[in-house]
Structure formats: structure tokens, C-alpha cells
Design a protein around this motif. Structure first.
Motif, PDB file in Angstrom:
ATOM      1  N   PRO A 143       0.801  -1.226   0.000  1.00 43.41           N
ATOM      2  CA  PRO A 143       0.000   0.000   0.000  1.00 43.41           C
ATOM      3  C   PRO A 143       0.833   1.275   0.000  1.00 43.41           C
ATOM      4  O   PRO A 143       0.375   2.305  -0.489  1.00 43.41           O
ATOM      5  CB  PRO A 143      -0.819  -0.114   1.294  1.00 43.41           C
ATOM      6  N   ASP A 144       2.027   1.211   0.553  1.00 50.59           N
ATOM      7  CA  ASP A 144       2.824   2.429   0.739  1.00 50.59           C
ATOM      8  C   ASP A 144       3.924   2.547  -0.320  1.00 50.59           C
ATOM      9  O   ASP A 144       4.279   1.570  -0.970  1.00 50.59           O
ATOM     10  CB  ASP A 144       3.480   2.421   2.126  1.00 50.59           C
ATOM     11  N   THR A 145       4.486   3.728  -0.426  1.00 46.61           N
ATOM     12  CA  THR A 145       5.648   3.923  -1.284  1.00 46.61           C
ATOM     13  C   THR A 145       6.849   3.219  -0.668  1.00 46.61           C
ATOM     14  O   THR A 145       7.055   3.265   0.542  1.00 46.61           O
ATOM     15  CB  THR A 145       5.928   5.429  -1.451  1.00 46.61           C
ATOM     16  N   LEU A 146       7.619   2.556  -1.517  1.00 41.69           N
ATOM     17  CA  LEU A 146       8.719   1.704  -1.041  1.00 41.69           C
ATOM     18  C   LEU A 146      10.057   2.407  -1.261  1.00 41.69           C
ATOM     19  O   LEU A 146      10.385   2.823  -2.373  1.00 41.69           O
ATOM     20  CB  LEU A 146       8.678   0.375  -1.807  1.00 41.69           C
ATOM     21  N   LYS A 147      10.824   2.545  -0.188  1.00 41.20           N
ATOM     22  CA  LYS A 147      12.107   3.241  -0.244  1.00 41.20           C
ATOM     23  C   LYS A 147      13.260   2.255  -0.093  1.00 41.20           C
ATOM     24  O   LYS A 147      13.179   1.297   0.689  1.00 41.20           O
ATOM     25  CB  LYS A 147      12.205   4.265   0.900  1.00 41.20           C
ATOM     26  N   HIS A 148      14.350   2.515  -0.786  1.00 39.66           N
ATOM     27  CA  HIS A 148      15.577   1.766  -0.555  1.00 39.66           C
ATOM     28  C   HIS A 148      16.472   2.603   0.347  1.00 39.66           C
ATOM     29  O   HIS A 148      16.682   3.790   0.101  1.00 39.66           O
ATOM     30  CB  HIS A 148      16.295   1.456  -1.870  1.00 39.66           C
ATOM     31  N   ALA A 149      16.978   1.946   1.418  1.00 30.05           N
ATOM     32  CA  ALA A 149      17.773   2.687   2.402  1.00 30.05           C
ATOM     33  C   ALA A 149      19.256   2.394   2.249  1.00 30.05           C
ATOM     34  O   ALA A 149      19.657   1.296   1.862  1.00 30.05           O
ATOM     35  CB  ALA A 149      17.320   2.310   3.810  1.00 30.05           C
ATOM     36  N   ARG A 150      20.065   3.385   2.561  1.00 25.04           N
ATOM     37  CA  ARG A 150      21.506   3.192   2.693  1.00 25.04           C
ATOM     38  C   ARG A 150      21.813   2.866   4.146  1.00 25.04           C
ATOM     39  O   ARG A 150      20.982   3.056   5.024  1.00 25.04           O
ATOM     40  CB  ARG A 150      22.241   4.468   2.281  1.00 25.04           C
ATOM     41  N   ALA A 151      23.030   2.410   4.405  1.00 25.89           N
ATOM     42  CA  ALA A 151      23.422   2.043   5.765  1.00 25.89           C
ATOM     43  C   ALA A 151      23.349   3.234   6.712  1.00 25.89           C
ATOM     44  O   ALA A 151      23.191   3.068   7.921  1.00 25.89           O
ATOM     45  CB  ALA A 151      24.834   1.456   5.758  1.00 25.89           C
ATOM     46  N   ASN A 152      23.449   4.465   6.188  1.00 23.86           N
ATOM     47  CA  ASN A 152      23.416   5.650   7.044  1.00 23.86           C
ATOM     48  C   ASN A 152      21.995   6.101   7.381  1.00 23.86           C
ATOM     49  O   ASN A 152      21.790   7.173   7.925  1.00 23.86           O
ATOM     50  CB  ASN A 152      24.200   6.799   6.389  1.00 23.86           C
ATOM     51  N   GLY A 153      20.980   5.267   7.021  1.00 22.81           N
ATOM     52  CA  GLY A 153      19.613   5.605   7.383  1.00 22.81           C
ATOM     53  C   GLY A 153      18.974   6.630   6.467  1.00 22.81           C
ATOM     54  O   GLY A 153      17.944   7.211   6.806  1.00 22.81           O
ATOM     55  N   ARG A 154      19.576   6.851   5.300  1.00 15.84           N
ATOM     56  CA  ARG A 154      18.988   7.796   4.337  1.00 15.84           C
ATOM     57  C   ARG A 154      18.536   7.057   3.083  1.00 15.84           C
ATOM     58  O   ARG A 154      19.071   6.010   2.742  1.00 15.84           O
ATOM     59  CB  ARG A 154      20.010   8.884   3.976  1.00 15.84           C
ATOM     60  N   VAL A 155      17.542   7.657   2.436  1.00 17.53           N
ATOM     61  CA  VAL A 155      16.972   7.033   1.236  1.00 17.53           C
ATOM     62  C   VAL A 155      17.841   7.343   0.034  1.00 17.53           C
ATOM     63  O   VAL A 155      18.244   8.489  -0.165  1.00 17.53           O
ATOM     64  CB  VAL A 155      15.552   7.586   0.992  1.00 17.53           C
ATOM     65  N   ASP A 156      18.137   6.304  -0.756  1.00 14.35           N
ATOM     66  CA  ASP A 156      18.826   6.597  -2.016  1.00 14.35           C
ATOM     67  C   ASP A 156      17.977   6.275  -3.242  1.00 14.35           C
ATOM     68  O   ASP A 156      18.389   6.565  -4.350  1.00 14.35           O
ATOM     69  CB  ASP A 156      20.195   5.902  -2.083  1.00 14.35           C
ATOM     70  N   ALA A 157      16.806   5.670  -3.016  1.00 12.80           N
ATOM     71  CA  ALA A 157      15.962   5.394  -4.189  1.00 12.80           C
ATOM     72  C   ALA A 157      14.539   5.089  -3.754  1.00 12.80           C
ATOM     73  O   ALA A 157      14.302   4.607  -2.650  1.00 12.80           O
ATOM     74  CB  ALA A 157      16.527   4.222  -4.978  1.00 12.80           C
ATOM     75  N   THR A 158      13.596   5.391  -4.630  1.00 11.12           N
ATOM     76  CA  THR A 158      12.205   4.975  -4.478  1.00 11.12           C
ATOM     77  C   THR A 158      11.962   3.851  -5.474  1.00 11.12           C
ATOM     78  O   THR A 158      12.247   3.994  -6.664  1.00 11.12           O
ATOM     79  CB  THR A 158      11.255   6.151  -4.750  1.00 11.12           C
ATOM     80  N   LEU A 159      11.480   2.732  -4.963  1.00  7.50           N
ATOM     81  CA  LEU A 159      11.300   1.552  -5.804  1.00  7.50           C
ATOM     82  C   LEU A 159       9.880   1.507  -6.348  1.00  7.50           C
ATOM     83  O   LEU A 159       8.943   2.013  -5.719  1.00  7.50           O
ATOM     84  CB  LEU A 159      11.589   0.288  -4.989  1.00  7.50           C
ATOM     85  N   ASP A 160       9.719   0.885  -7.493  1.00  6.76           N
ATOM     86  CA  ASP A 160       8.389   0.719  -8.076  1.00  6.76           C
ATOM     87  C   ASP A 160       7.598  -0.267  -7.217  1.00  6.76           C
ATOM     88  O   ASP A 160       8.041  -1.388  -7.004  1.00  6.76           O
ATOM     89  CB  ASP A 160       8.532   0.184  -9.502  1.00  6.76           C
ATOM     90  N   ARG A 161       6.440   0.170  -6.715  1.00  5.26           N
ATOM     91  CA  ARG A 161       5.675  -0.730  -5.856  1.00  5.26           C
ATOM     92  C   ARG A 161       4.614  -1.516  -6.636  1.00  5.26           C
ATOM     93  O   ARG A 161       3.932  -2.376  -6.079  1.00  5.26           O
ATOM     94  CB  ARG A 161       5.007   0.052  -4.725  1.00  5.26           C
ATOM     95  N   ALA A 162       4.456  -1.213  -7.918  1.00  2.30           N
ATOM     96  CA  ALA A 162       3.343  -1.792  -8.680  1.00  2.30           C
ATOM     97  C   ALA A 162       3.371  -3.319  -8.682  1.00  2.30           C
ATOM     98  O   ALA A 162       2.339  -3.971  -8.723  1.00  2.30           O
ATOM     99  CB  ALA A 162       3.353  -1.259 -10.110  1.00  2.30           C
ATOM    100  N   ASP A 163       4.567  -3.888  -8.650  1.00  2.00           N
ATOM    101  CA  ASP A 163       4.674  -5.350  -8.720  1.00  2.00           C
ATOM    102  C   ASP A 163       5.112  -5.963  -7.386  1.00  2.00           C
ATOM    103  O   ASP A 163       5.605  -7.076  -7.346  1.00  2.00           O
ATOM    104  CB  ASP A 163       5.656  -5.754  -9.833  1.00  2.00           C
ATOM    105  N   LYS A 164       4.927  -5.230  -6.279  1.00  3.57           N
ATOM    106  CA  LYS A 164       5.385  -5.730  -4.974  1.00  3.57           C
ATOM    107  C   LYS A 164       4.188  -6.131  -4.098  1.00  3.57           C
ATOM    108  O   LYS A 164       3.208  -5.387  -4.006  1.00  3.57           O
ATOM    109  CB  LYS A 164       6.187  -4.652  -4.233  1.00  3.57           C
ATOM    110  N   TRP A 165       4.312  -7.262  -3.462  1.00  3.71           N
ATOM    111  CA  TRP A 165       3.268  -7.769  -2.569  1.00  3.71           C
ATOM    112  C   TRP A 165       3.897  -8.125  -1.223  1.00  3.71           C
ATOM    113  O   TRP A 165       5.042  -8.568  -1.158  1.00  3.71           O
ATOM    114  CB  TRP A 165       2.635  -9.035  -3.154  1.00  3.71           C
ATOM    115  N   LEU A 166       3.123  -7.953  -0.162  1.00  7.74           N
ATOM    116  CA  LEU A 166       3.533  -8.389   1.168  1.00  7.74           C
ATOM    117  C   LEU A 166       3.002  -9.802   1.382  1.00  7.74           C
ATOM    118  O   LEU A 166       1.796 -10.042   1.309  1.00  7.74           O
ATOM    119  CB  LEU A 166       2.944  -7.457   2.234  1.00  7.74           C
TER     120      LEU A 166
END
Ligand code: CTP
Ligand code: MG
Length: 237
Positions: A143-166
Motif C-alpha cells: 500500500p505504501d511507497t517503497l524506499k531503498h535505504a543506505r546504511a546511514n539511514g537515508r533514502v537513495d531510491a524509491t522503488l516501483d511498488r506496482a509489482d510488490k506484494w507483502l
């Protein structure tokens, strides 16, 4: 000769209930914490008891765990829990085969900690998977926007959620296929096998995604207990 194999295929349920609930921060294993007047695992068991197509329910608990000690007619207990969820499931499958299940029978593996599962959701999974060659799982489109995190706790990318399921549970596969799929990972401690579907996927098969409900969440963190309590209480009302 008439092919009666589909009619003969039975559905077993296997409930891994051998974890410690380290993220829940409770003094006793989270699956036994009271929620809406009953230990969490009892709510889970009650849902499965209300699905007539489930032939038998087997609960896998840790060795020495007597909490659910008096099984009623609706479930059996095997104290063969392992170090990981996958190992508990693997051991439970072996026990189901000892108890008379066949490799061709289906098994619905369901987290004891998902105490909000409903008979209707279990039936929906069975309806979708019985005619399927592989089997599948309840899951929810992200349901939410999916972020990719770096080790420093900051976002480096927004991933496409259209094909992602929990992925949720139950997850329904043939007992023999799931047992063989898990056996392939036993030697390396089931590394990377976080659910049944991941073991099936590793064989090259593609499990069916069956839309579940956001209410079928896994009680994991301390704040989840109050939410589970609220949902269960509202259903009773
Ligand atoms: N489980 C199990 N055997 C294990 C680990 C987990 O049977 N060795 C079960 C849990 O009891 C739970 C389900 O698998 O019903 C889902 O696991 P999870 O929610 O991760 O529970 P815990 O492992 O107990 O919690 P945590 O990861 O926070 O320690
Ligand atoms: Mg765990």
C-alpha cells in the motif's frame, strides 16, 4: 477410469508456534499472550477449527512447551519446533506424514502469531489453490511507497511498488513438494527461507498470489497487541 484425485486431496493445517517473540518484548512467548480474553494462539486455532475442509490441524511448539497441553478434538501438538521458522515447518511436515498425511495432500502453513485470520480468508485461499498446479499464498499489494535505504539511514531510491506484494500466511502447497523444497535448504540452516513460498520459488515454481486482508497482520511488535485486541473485540461486538 474416473479421476477422483481432486476429490480425495485433503487439506491439513500446520501452525508454527515455536518462536520466542523477541521483537514483541513480552516475558513469555508472544503467541501465548492474552489478546481479547484468550491466548493469541487460541484465536488462530479457533479460525481453523471453523473451516470444515481442514482435515486436521497440527501445532508445532518448542520442545518442552506445555502451554497448549490439552489438545481438543480440533488440533494435535508436536513438540518438534526448531531454531528457525523454516526448521519448525520442516519438522512439522515430517510429523504430518507420520500421522498419515500423504505427499499429495495439501498443507496450509499459518503463523500462530497471525491471530486475526478468518475462516473466510482460509476458504478463499483453498478455493484458489485447489485447482492450481503449484499452490499459493495470501498476500497484499504494497500500500505504501517503497524506499531503498543506505546504511546511514537515508533514502537513495524509491522503488516501483506496482509489482510488490507483502507475503502473509496461510501458504498452501502439496506436502511432498514443500517438504522436498525445504529439504534442499536443511544443510545450510534454511538460510534465506523466510516463508514456504520462498522455498517453492527456489525450485523454479511460481506460487499463486491470493489477495488477503490488511487485518491479517502478524503480531510482531509491542504496539501490535492493542491493534489485534481492537480488531478481535470489534468482531465480537
Ligand atoms: N516460529 C516457529 N519456530 C521458530 C521461529 C518462529 O515456529 N523457530 C513461529 C512463531 O511462533 C510464529 C511464526 O513462526 O507463530 C512467525 O514467526 P515470527 O512472527 O517471526 O515469531 P518469532 O520468531 O517468535 O518472533 P521474533 O522473530 O520477533 O523473535
Ligand atoms: Mg521470527
Amino acid at each position: 477410469m474416473i479421476n477422483v484425485s481432486v476429490a480425495q486431496d485433503r487439506c491439513f493445517a500446520l501452525l508454527p508456534c515455536a518462536g520466542s517473540g523477541s521483537r514483541a518484548g513480552t516475558a513469555t512467548p508472544k503467541q501465548y499472550q492474552p489478546v481479547a480474553g484468550q491466548p493469541m494462539a487460541r484465536h488462530t486455532l479457533a479460525a481453523f477449527a471453523r473451516v470444515p475442509r481442514i482435515t486436521q490441524v497440527l501445532v508445532v511448539v518448542a520442545p518442552g512447551d506445555n502451554f497448549l497441553h490439552t489438545p481438543d478434538a480440533t488440533f494435535s501438538i508436536a513438540a518438534c519446533g526448531g531454531a528457525t521458522r523454516a526448521e519448525s515447518v520442516f519438522n512439522g511436515l515430517k510429523q504430518l506424514l507420520v500421522m498419515g498425511a500423504t505427499p499429495h495432500d495439501w498443507v496450509l502453513v499459518h503463523d500462530a502469531a497471525r491471530c486475526l485470520i478468518t475462516p473466510a480468508q482460509i476458504d478463499a485461499l483453498i478455493d484458489a489453490c485447489l485447482p492450481d498446479a503449484v499452490g499459493g499464498l495470501l498476500a497484499l499489494p504494497l500500500p505504501d511507497t517503497l524506499k531503498h535505504a543506505r546504511a546511514n539511514g537515508r533514502v537513495d531510491a524509491t522503488l516501483d511498488r506496482a509489482d510488490k506484494w507483502l507475503a502473509q500466511t496461510p501458504q498452501m502447497f502439496r506436502i511432498g513438494a514443500l517438504h522436498a523444497a525445504l529439504a534442499a535448504h536443511a544443510a545450510n540452516g534454511f538460510a534465506g527461507i523466510t516463508d514456504e513460498a520462498s522455498a517453492i520459488e527456489a525450485t523454479g515454481a511460481q506460487p499463486l498470489l491470493v489477495r488477503g486482508s490488511a487485518q491479517n497482520f502478524k503480531v510482531t511488535y509491542p504496539e501490535d497487541f492493542a491493534l489485534a485486541e481492537a480488531v478481535l473485540t470489534s468482531r465480537d461486538a
